[in-house]
Design a protein around this motif. Sequence first.
Motif, PDB file in Angstrom:
ATOM      1  N   THR A 100       0.740  -1.308  -0.025  1.00 40.82           N
ATOM      2  CA  THR A 100       0.026   0.026   0.024  1.00 40.82           C
ATOM      3  C   THR A 100       0.980   1.241   0.142  1.00 40.82           C
ATOM      4  O   THR A 100       0.281   2.506  -0.017  1.00 40.82           O
ATOM      5  CB  THR A 100      -0.950   0.056   1.176  1.00 40.82           C
ATOM      6  OG1 THR A 100      -0.228  -0.082   2.545  1.00 40.82           O
ATOM      7  CG2 THR A 100      -2.177  -1.268   1.217  1.00 40.82           C
ATOM      8  N   GLU A 126       8.560  -6.223  -3.048  1.00 41.64           N
ATOM      9  CA  GLU A 126       7.036  -5.717  -2.195  1.00 41.64           C
ATOM     10  C   GLU A 126       6.676  -6.725  -1.507  1.00 41.64           C
ATOM     11  O   GLU A 126       6.614  -8.058  -2.005  1.00 41.64           O
ATOM     12  CB  GLU A 126       6.251  -5.378  -3.347  1.00 41.64           C
ATOM     13  CG  GLU A 126       4.941  -4.984  -2.858  1.00 41.64           C
ATOM     14  CD  GLU A 126       3.894  -4.815  -3.828  1.00 41.64           C
ATOM     15  OE1 GLU A 126       2.895  -5.619  -4.402  1.00 41.64           O
ATOM     16  OE2 GLU A 126       3.908  -3.738  -4.799  1.00 41.64           O
ATOM     17  N   ASN A 128       4.410  -7.921   2.309  1.00 44.39           N
ATOM     18  CA  ASN A 128       3.618  -7.789   3.426  1.00 44.39           C
ATOM     19  C   ASN A 128       4.420  -7.591   4.651  1.00 44.39           C
ATOM     20  O   ASN A 128       5.602  -8.012   4.618  1.00 44.39           O
ATOM     21  CB  ASN A 128       2.518  -8.573   3.656  1.00 44.39           C
ATOM     22  CG  ASN A 128       2.828  -9.913   3.975  1.00 44.39           C
ATOM     23  OD1 ASN A 128       4.075 -10.233   4.789  1.00 44.39           O
ATOM     24  ND2 ASN A 128       2.052 -11.051   3.593  1.00 44.39           N
ATOM     25  N   LEU A 194      -9.701  -3.248   1.798  1.00 42.30           N
ATOM     26  CA  LEU A 194      -8.522  -4.096   1.009  1.00 42.30           C
ATOM     27  C   LEU A 194      -8.755  -5.677   1.730  1.00 42.30           C
ATOM     28  O   LEU A 194      -9.334  -5.913   2.940  1.00 42.30           O
ATOM     29  CB  LEU A 194      -7.060  -3.893   1.441  1.00 42.30           C
ATOM     30  CG  LEU A 194      -6.822  -2.480   0.541  1.00 42.30           C
ATOM     31  CD1 LEU A 194      -5.384  -2.281   1.146  1.00 42.30           C
ATOM     32  CD2 LEU A 194      -6.923  -2.442  -0.760  1.00 42.30           C
ATOM     33  N   HIS A 198      -3.720  -6.662   4.865  1.00 38.05           N
ATOM     34  CA  HIS A 198      -3.081  -5.614   4.603  1.00 38.05           C
ATOM     35  C   HIS A 198      -3.245  -4.674   5.572  1.00 38.05           C
ATOM     36  O   HIS A 198      -4.382  -4.544   6.305  1.00 38.05           O
ATOM     37  CB  HIS A 198      -3.629  -4.891   3.290  1.00 38.05           C
ATOM     38  CG  HIS A 198      -3.391  -5.506   1.921  1.00 38.05           C
ATOM     39  ND1 HIS A 198      -2.393  -4.862   1.157  1.00 38.05           N
ATOM     40  CD2 HIS A 198      -3.888  -6.329   1.178  1.00 38.05           C
ATOM     41  CE1 HIS A 198      -2.169  -5.390   0.154  1.00 38.05           C
ATOM     42  NE2 HIS A 198      -3.377  -6.566   0.015  1.00 38.05           N
ATOM     43  N   PHE A 200      -3.445  -1.535   5.928  1.00 33.09           N
ATOM     44  CA  PHE A 200      -4.075  -0.494   5.799  1.00 33.09           C
ATOM     45  C   PHE A 200      -5.487  -0.911   5.973  1.00 33.09           C
ATOM     46  O   PHE A 200      -6.381   0.018   6.702  1.00 33.09           O
ATOM     47  CB  PHE A 200      -4.014   0.258   4.386  1.00 33.09           C
ATOM     48  CG  PHE A 200      -4.740   1.585   4.230  1.00 33.09           C
ATOM     49  CD1 PHE A 200      -4.246   2.524   4.479  1.00 33.09           C
ATOM     50  CD2 PHE A 200      -6.016   1.770   3.747  1.00 33.09           C
ATOM     51  CE1 PHE A 200      -4.748   3.817   4.345  1.00 33.09           C
ATOM     52  CE2 PHE A 200      -6.733   2.761   3.780  1.00 33.09           C
ATOM     53  CZ  PHE A 200      -6.140   3.966   3.998  1.00 33.09           C
ATOM     54  N   ARG A 201      -5.781  -2.259   5.829  1.00 34.42           N
ATOM     55  CA  ARG A 201      -7.301  -2.856   6.469  1.00 34.42           C
ATOM     56  C   ARG A 201      -7.573  -2.756   7.699  1.00 34.42           C
ATOM     57  O   ARG A 201      -8.503  -2.104   8.165  1.00 34.42           O
ATOM     58  CB  ARG A 201      -7.397  -4.016   5.597  1.00 34.42           C
ATOM     59  CG  ARG A 201      -8.581  -4.672   6.087  1.00 34.42           C
ATOM     60  CD  ARG A 201      -8.660  -6.280   5.869  1.00 34.42           C
ATOM     61  NE  ARG A 201      -9.911  -7.065   6.300  1.00 34.42           N
ATOM     62  CZ  ARG A 201     -10.849  -7.202   5.819  1.00 34.42           C
ATOM     63  NH1 ARG A 201     -11.000  -6.749   4.682  1.00 34.42           N
ATOM     64  NH2 ARG A 201     -11.745  -7.864   6.562  1.00 34.42           N
ATOM     65  N   GLY A 224      -5.991  -6.308  -3.491  1.00 34.38           N
ATOM     66  CA  GLY A 224      -4.979  -5.481  -2.768  1.00 34.38           C
ATOM     67  C   GLY A 224      -5.000  -3.917  -3.598  1.00 34.38           C
ATOM     68  O   GLY A 224      -3.974  -3.424  -3.307  1.00 34.38           O
ATOM     69  N   SER A 225      -5.918  -3.833  -4.260  1.00 35.22           N
ATOM     70  CA  SER A 225      -5.794  -2.908  -5.298  1.00 35.22           C
ATOM     71  C   SER A 225      -6.820  -1.642  -4.647  1.00 35.22           C
ATOM     72  O   SER A 225      -7.910  -1.731  -4.475  1.00 35.22           O
ATOM     73  CB  SER A 225      -6.103  -2.952  -6.693  1.00 35.22           C
ATOM     74  OG  SER A 225      -6.636  -2.052  -7.440  1.00 35.22           O
ATOM     75  N   PHE A 226      -6.256  -0.389  -4.490  1.00 36.23           N
ATOM     76  CA  PHE A 226      -7.185   0.670  -4.179  1.00 36.23           C
ATOM     77  C   PHE A 226      -8.040   1.034  -5.448  1.00 36.23           C
ATOM     78  O   PHE A 226      -9.205   1.666  -5.538  1.00 36.23           O
ATOM     79  CB  PHE A 226      -6.027   2.034  -3.636  1.00 36.23           C
ATOM     80  CG  PHE A 226      -5.826   1.773  -2.523  1.00 36.23           C
ATOM     81  CD1 PHE A 226      -6.526   1.751  -1.148  1.00 36.23           C
ATOM     82  CD2 PHE A 226      -4.333   1.618  -2.187  1.00 36.23           C
ATOM     83  CE1 PHE A 226      -6.107   1.648   0.011  1.00 36.23           C
ATOM     84  CE2 PHE A 226      -3.848   1.684  -0.784  1.00 36.23           C
ATOM     85  CZ  PHE A 226      -4.672   1.546   0.352  1.00 36.23           C
ATOM     86  N   LEU A 242      -8.765   6.156   1.228  1.00 31.60           N
ATOM     87  CA  LEU A 242      -7.522   5.892   0.761  1.00 31.60           C
ATOM     88  C   LEU A 242      -6.369   6.855   1.390  1.00 31.60           C
ATOM     89  O   LEU A 242      -6.456   7.681   2.141  1.00 31.60           O
ATOM     90  CB  LEU A 242      -7.743   6.656  -0.712  1.00 31.60           C
ATOM     91  CG  LEU A 242      -8.576   6.222  -1.758  1.00 31.60           C
ATOM     92  CD1 LEU A 242      -8.839   7.087  -2.936  1.00 31.60           C
ATOM     93  CD2 LEU A 242      -8.663   4.716  -2.160  1.00 31.60           C
ATOM     94  N   ASN A 246      -2.397   8.223  -2.538  1.00 33.18           N
ATOM     95  CA  ASN A 246      -3.009   7.662  -3.765  1.00 33.18           C
ATOM     96  C   ASN A 246      -4.031   8.675  -4.259  1.00 33.18           C
ATOM     97  O   ASN A 246      -4.665   8.133  -5.210  1.00 33.18           O
ATOM     98  CB  ASN A 246      -3.674   6.402  -2.985  1.00 33.18           C
ATOM     99  CG  ASN A 246      -2.668   5.358  -2.706  1.00 33.18           C
ATOM    100  OD1 ASN A 246      -2.005   5.243  -1.906  1.00 33.18           O
ATOM    101  ND2 ASN A 246      -2.805   4.166  -3.475  1.00 33.18           N
TER     102      ASN A 246
END
Length: 312
Positions: A100, A126, A128, A194, A198, A200-201, A224-226, A242, A246
Amino acid sequence: MTITQLQYVLAVAEYQNFTLAAEKSFVTQPTLSMQVQKLEDELDILIFDRSKKPISITEVGKKIVAQARNIVNEAERIKDVVDQEKGFIGGDFTLGMIPTVMPTLLPMFLKTFINKYPKVNLIIKEQNTESLIQNIHDGHLDAAIAATPLEVDFITERPLYYEPFVGYVPRDHRLWNASQLEPEDLNVSDILLLQDGHCFREGVLNLCNTPKKLGEEHFRLQSGSFETLVNLANEGLGMTLLPYLNTLELDEDKKEKLKFFKEPSPAREVSIIYHKKELKIQITEAIRDTIAAVIRGAIAFNDVKIISPIGK
Protein backbone atom coordinates in the motif's frame (compact mmCIF):
# COMPACT_ATOMS: atom_id res chain seq x y z
CA MET A 1 35.69 -22.79 11.60
CA THR A 2 35.29 -20.12 8.93
CA ILE A 3 32.77 -17.39 8.12
CA THR A 4 32.05 -19.17 4.83
CA GLN A 5 31.13 -22.37 6.67
CA LEU A 6 28.75 -20.43 8.91
CA GLN A 7 27.17 -18.78 5.87
CA TYR A 8 26.58 -22.21 4.35
CA VAL A 9 25.00 -23.42 7.61
CA LEU A 10 22.63 -20.45 7.55
CA ALA A 11 21.68 -21.19 3.95
CA VAL A 12 20.88 -24.84 4.71
CA ALA A 13 18.91 -23.82 7.80
CA GLU A 14 16.83 -21.44 5.72
CA TYR A 15 16.13 -23.61 2.70
CA GLN A 16 16.20 -27.01 4.45
CA ASN A 17 17.74 -28.44 1.32
CA PHE A 18 21.45 -28.76 0.48
CA THR A 19 20.96 -28.42 -3.28
CA LEU A 20 18.86 -25.26 -3.00
CA ALA A 21 21.17 -23.81 -0.36
CA ALA A 22 24.14 -24.37 -2.68
CA GLU A 23 22.29 -22.74 -5.57
CA LYS A 24 21.47 -19.67 -3.47
CA SER A 25 25.07 -19.53 -2.22
CA PHE A 26 26.46 -19.78 -5.78
CA VAL A 27 28.54 -22.89 -5.06
CA THR A 28 28.24 -26.53 -6.01
CA GLN A 29 26.25 -28.82 -3.77
CA PRO A 30 29.26 -31.10 -2.99
CA THR A 31 31.32 -28.05 -1.94
CA LEU A 32 28.65 -26.76 0.40
CA SER A 33 27.94 -30.21 1.86
CA MET A 34 31.63 -30.85 2.46
CA GLN A 35 32.11 -27.54 4.30
CA VAL A 36 29.08 -28.11 6.52
CA GLN A 37 30.30 -31.63 7.25
CA LYS A 38 33.78 -30.31 8.15
CA LEU A 39 32.24 -27.88 10.62
CA GLU A 40 30.13 -30.64 12.20
CA ASP A 41 33.22 -32.85 12.47
CA GLU A 42 35.21 -30.04 14.07
CA LEU A 43 32.46 -29.38 16.64
CA ASP A 44 31.74 -33.11 17.04
CA ILE A 45 27.98 -32.57 16.76
CA LEU A 46 25.24 -32.82 14.13
CA ILE A 47 23.75 -29.49 13.10
CA PHE A 48 21.28 -31.05 10.65
CA ASP A 49 19.25 -34.25 10.72
CA ARG A 50 19.64 -35.49 7.16
CA SER A 51 17.35 -38.50 7.69
CA LYS A 52 14.26 -36.29 7.44
CA LYS A 53 12.74 -34.62 4.40
CA PRO A 54 12.91 -31.70 4.44
CA ILE A 55 16.14 -31.59 6.43
CA SER A 56 15.56 -30.55 10.03
CA ILE A 57 17.81 -28.74 12.50
CA THR A 58 18.86 -30.59 15.63
CA GLU A 59 18.33 -28.98 19.04
CA VAL A 60 22.01 -28.11 19.39
CA GLY A 61 21.95 -27.09 15.72
CA LYS A 62 19.34 -24.42 16.48
CA LYS A 63 21.74 -22.86 18.98
CA ILE A 64 24.58 -23.05 16.47
CA VAL A 65 22.45 -21.41 13.76
CA ALA A 66 21.47 -18.55 16.09
CA GLN A 67 25.11 -17.94 17.01
CA ALA A 68 26.22 -18.26 13.38
CA ARG A 69 23.76 -15.51 12.40
CA ASN A 70 25.28 -13.21 15.03
CA ILE A 71 28.82 -13.95 13.92
CA VAL A 72 28.09 -13.44 10.21
CA ASN A 73 26.31 -10.15 10.94
CA GLU A 74 29.20 -8.91 13.05
CA ALA A 75 31.68 -9.89 10.33
CA GLU A 76 29.68 -7.87 7.80
CA ARG A 77 29.75 -4.92 10.19
CA ILE A 78 33.54 -4.68 9.69
CA LYS A 79 33.01 -3.68 6.04
CA ASP A 80 30.35 -1.20 7.16
CA VAL A 81 32.79 0.40 9.58
CA VAL A 82 35.35 0.79 6.78
CA ASP A 83 32.77 2.18 4.34
CA GLN A 84 31.54 4.70 6.90
CA GLU A 85 35.10 5.77 7.70
CA LYS A 86 35.74 6.37 4.01
CA GLY A 87 32.38 8.07 3.51
CA PHE A 88 31.51 5.47 0.89
CA ILE A 89 27.82 4.99 0.07
CA GLY A 90 27.55 2.09 -2.33
CA GLY A 91 27.11 -1.63 -2.84
CA ASP A 92 24.04 -3.85 -2.76
CA PHE A 93 21.15 -2.77 -0.60
CA THR A 94 17.84 -4.66 -0.40
CA LEU A 95 14.82 -2.57 0.54
CA GLY A 96 11.38 -3.98 1.26
CA MET A 97 8.14 -2.02 0.94
CA ILE A 98 4.54 -2.83 1.82
CA PRO A 99 2.10 -2.98 -1.13
CA THR A 100 0.00 0.00 0.00
CA VAL A 101 3.06 2.28 0.05
CA MET A 102 5.22 1.10 -2.84
CA PRO A 103 3.13 2.28 -5.88
CA THR A 104 2.92 5.87 -4.65
CA LEU A 105 6.15 6.44 -2.70
CA LEU A 106 8.65 4.64 -4.95
CA PRO A 107 8.13 6.86 -8.04
CA MET A 108 8.50 9.93 -5.82
CA PHE A 109 12.03 9.21 -4.59
CA LEU A 110 13.68 6.47 -6.70
CA LYS A 111 15.02 8.60 -9.56
CA THR A 112 16.35 11.21 -7.14
CA PHE A 113 18.07 8.55 -5.05
CA ILE A 114 19.77 6.69 -7.89
CA ASN A 115 20.99 9.97 -9.40
CA LYS A 116 22.42 11.10 -6.07
CA TYR A 117 23.87 7.72 -5.06
CA PRO A 118 24.85 5.96 -8.32
CA LYS A 119 27.14 3.49 -6.54
CA VAL A 120 24.25 1.92 -4.62
CA ASN A 121 22.68 -1.12 -6.24
CA LEU A 122 19.18 -0.81 -4.82
CA ILE A 123 17.14 -4.03 -4.85
CA ILE A 124 13.46 -3.36 -4.07
CA LYS A 125 10.98 -6.04 -2.97
CA GLU A 126 7.25 -5.67 -2.35
CA GLN A 127 6.21 -7.71 0.68
CA ASN A 128 3.57 -7.66 3.40
CA THR A 129 4.52 -6.52 6.89
CA GLU A 130 4.89 -10.02 8.31
CA SER A 131 7.35 -10.98 5.55
CA LEU A 132 9.30 -7.75 6.00
CA ILE A 133 9.81 -8.44 9.70
CA GLN A 134 10.91 -12.03 9.10
CA ASN A 135 13.28 -11.08 6.28
CA ILE A 136 14.88 -8.31 8.33
CA HIS A 137 15.41 -10.88 11.11
CA ASP A 138 16.92 -13.40 8.69
CA GLY A 139 19.17 -10.81 7.04
CA HIS A 140 17.47 -10.89 3.63
CA LEU A 141 16.44 -7.23 3.83
CA ASP A 142 18.70 -4.38 4.85
CA ALA A 143 15.73 -2.12 5.61
CA ALA A 144 12.06 -1.74 4.81
CA ILE A 145 9.30 0.85 4.61
CA ALA A 146 6.15 -0.07 6.51
CA ALA A 147 3.25 1.29 8.50
CA THR A 148 4.16 1.56 12.17
CA PRO A 149 4.25 1.17 15.13
CA LEU A 150 5.24 -2.51 14.98
CA GLU A 151 6.91 -2.79 18.39
CA VAL A 152 9.20 -5.67 17.42
CA ASP A 153 12.09 -6.03 19.85
CA PHE A 154 14.88 -6.38 17.27
CA ILE A 155 13.65 -3.63 14.91
CA THR A 156 14.36 0.11 14.95
CA GLU A 157 11.53 2.29 13.61
CA ARG A 158 12.21 5.80 12.30
CA PRO A 159 9.13 7.69 11.07
CA LEU A 160 9.31 9.15 7.57
CA TYR A 161 5.91 10.84 7.36
CA TYR A 162 2.31 10.77 8.53
CA GLU A 163 -0.17 10.07 5.75
CA PRO A 164 -3.79 11.16 6.29
CA PHE A 165 -6.76 8.95 5.46
CA VAL A 166 -9.08 10.41 2.82
CA GLY A 167 -12.65 9.27 2.17
CA TYR A 168 -13.76 8.39 -1.35
CA VAL A 169 -17.51 8.89 -1.36
CA PRO A 170 -19.70 8.35 -4.46
CA ARG A 171 -22.60 10.70 -5.16
CA ASP A 172 -25.31 8.27 -4.05
CA HIS A 173 -23.69 7.52 -0.69
CA ARG A 174 -25.19 8.71 2.60
CA LEU A 175 -22.10 10.84 3.30
CA TRP A 176 -22.02 12.62 -0.08
CA ASN A 177 -23.32 15.90 1.36
CA ALA A 178 -20.89 15.94 4.30
CA SER A 179 -18.36 18.76 4.01
CA GLN A 180 -15.90 16.91 6.23
CA LEU A 181 -15.77 13.41 7.69
CA GLU A 182 -15.37 12.34 11.28
CA PRO A 183 -14.53 8.83 12.50
CA GLU A 184 -18.00 8.62 14.05
CA ASP A 185 -19.50 8.95 10.56
CA LEU A 186 -17.97 5.69 9.41
CA ASN A 187 -19.85 2.43 9.31
CA VAL A 188 -17.81 -0.62 8.40
CA SER A 189 -20.86 -2.19 6.74
CA ASP A 190 -20.60 0.23 3.81
CA ILE A 191 -16.81 0.64 3.59
CA LEU A 192 -14.94 -1.29 0.91
CA LEU A 193 -11.79 -2.81 2.42
CA LEU A 194 -8.58 -4.35 1.15
CA GLN A 195 -8.17 -8.09 1.63
CA ASP A 196 -6.98 -9.57 4.91
CA GLY A 197 -3.27 -9.17 5.55
CA HIS A 198 -3.00 -5.54 4.49
CA CYS A 199 -2.08 -3.21 7.32
CA PHE A 200 -4.17 -0.42 5.81
CA ARG A 201 -7.26 -2.62 6.22
CA GLU A 202 -6.43 -3.06 9.90
CA GLY A 203 -6.05 0.68 10.25
CA VAL A 204 -9.51 1.30 8.81
CA LEU A 205 -11.05 -1.26 11.15
CA ASN A 206 -9.27 0.38 14.08
CA LEU A 207 -10.59 3.75 12.97
CA CYS A 208 -14.12 2.40 12.84
CA ASN A 209 -13.61 0.83 16.28
CA THR A 210 -14.89 -2.40 14.76
CA PRO A 211 -13.99 -5.97 15.70
CA LYS A 212 -12.00 -7.78 13.02
CA LYS A 213 -14.81 -10.30 12.55
CA LEU A 214 -17.31 -8.45 10.39
CA GLY A 215 -21.00 -9.06 10.11
CA GLU A 216 -23.06 -10.35 7.18
CA GLU A 217 -21.57 -9.57 3.77
CA HIS A 218 -23.29 -9.51 0.39
CA PHE A 219 -19.99 -10.28 -1.32
CA ARG A 220 -16.46 -11.07 -0.26
CA LEU A 221 -13.65 -9.03 -1.81
CA GLN A 222 -10.05 -10.21 -1.95
CA SER A 223 -8.10 -7.41 -3.59
CA GLY A 224 -4.96 -5.50 -2.77
CA SER A 225 -5.80 -2.70 -5.20
CA PHE A 226 -7.07 0.74 -4.22
CA GLU A 227 -8.06 1.23 -7.86
CA THR A 228 -10.43 -1.72 -7.56
CA LEU A 229 -11.99 -0.23 -4.41
CA VAL A 230 -12.51 3.12 -6.17
CA ASN A 231 -14.13 1.44 -9.17
CA LEU A 232 -16.48 -0.56 -6.94
CA ALA A 233 -17.41 2.59 -5.02
CA ASN A 234 -18.30 4.23 -8.34
CA GLU A 235 -20.67 1.32 -8.97
CA GLY A 236 -22.58 2.20 -5.80
CA LEU A 237 -21.22 -0.63 -3.66
CA GLY A 238 -20.05 1.61 -0.82
CA MET A 239 -17.39 4.15 0.04
CA THR A 240 -13.72 3.53 0.74
CA LEU A 241 -10.75 5.15 2.45
CA LEU A 242 -7.52 5.94 0.64
CA PRO A 243 -4.03 6.95 1.80
CA TYR A 244 -3.46 10.60 0.89
CA LEU A 245 -0.68 9.92 -1.62
CA ASN A 246 -3.02 7.63 -3.57
CA THR A 247 -5.35 10.57 -4.21
CA LEU A 248 -2.80 12.79 -5.94
CA GLU A 249 -3.00 11.10 -9.36
CA LEU A 250 -6.80 10.72 -9.50
CA ASP A 251 -8.59 12.45 -12.37
CA GLU A 252 -10.72 15.52 -11.66
CA ASP A 253 -14.02 13.61 -11.61
CA LYS A 254 -12.70 11.24 -8.94
CA LYS A 255 -11.13 14.06 -6.93
CA GLU A 256 -14.60 15.61 -6.60
CA LYS A 257 -15.60 12.54 -4.58
CA LEU A 258 -12.83 12.95 -2.01
CA LYS A 259 -13.87 13.87 1.52
CA PHE A 260 -11.24 15.00 4.00
CA PHE A 261 -11.50 14.43 7.73
CA LYS A 262 -12.06 17.15 10.26
CA GLU A 263 -8.78 17.99 11.98
CA PRO A 264 -7.01 16.28 13.60
CA SER A 265 -7.13 13.92 10.66
CA PRO A 266 -6.64 10.19 11.21
CA ALA A 267 -3.41 9.12 9.59
CA ARG A 268 -0.95 6.29 9.32
CA GLU A 269 2.66 6.52 10.38
CA VAL A 270 5.04 5.33 7.66
CA SER A 271 8.58 4.52 8.81
CA ILE A 272 11.83 3.10 7.59
CA ILE A 273 12.60 0.05 9.70
CA TYR A 274 15.79 -1.96 10.10
CA HIS A 275 17.56 -4.36 12.43
CA LYS A 276 18.93 -2.83 15.62
CA LYS A 277 22.37 -4.11 14.60
CA GLU A 278 22.27 -1.24 12.06
CA LEU A 279 24.14 -2.87 9.19
CA LYS A 280 24.68 -0.57 6.16
CA ILE A 281 23.31 2.32 8.21
CA GLN A 282 24.89 4.92 5.90
CA ILE A 283 22.69 3.76 3.00
CA THR A 284 19.62 3.56 5.24
CA GLU A 285 20.22 7.17 6.26
CA ALA A 286 20.62 8.21 2.62
CA ILE A 287 17.27 6.62 1.71
CA ARG A 288 15.58 8.22 4.71
CA ASP A 289 16.95 11.69 3.90
CA THR A 290 15.95 11.39 0.24
CA ILE A 291 12.38 10.39 1.05
CA ALA A 292 12.02 13.11 3.67
CA ALA A 293 13.18 15.74 1.16
CA VAL A 294 10.86 14.75 -1.69
CA ILE A 295 7.75 14.10 0.37
CA ARG A 296 7.85 17.29 2.40
CA GLY A 297 6.01 19.15 -0.33
CA ALA A 298 3.27 16.53 -0.63
CA ILE A 299 2.27 16.15 3.01
CA ALA A 300 2.25 18.81 5.72
CA PHE A 301 4.14 16.95 8.43
CA ASN A 302 3.11 19.11 11.38
CA ASP A 303 -0.58 19.42 10.52
CA VAL A 304 -1.45 15.74 10.89
CA LYS A 305 -2.10 14.15 14.23
CA ILE A 306 -2.44 10.38 14.42
CA ILE A 307 -5.62 9.43 16.25
CA SER A 308 -5.95 5.91 14.85
CA PRO A 309 -2.55 4.33 14.25
CA ILE A 310 -2.45 1.38 11.89
CA GLY A 311 -1.53 -1.93 13.41
CA LYS A 312 0.75 -4.39 11.76
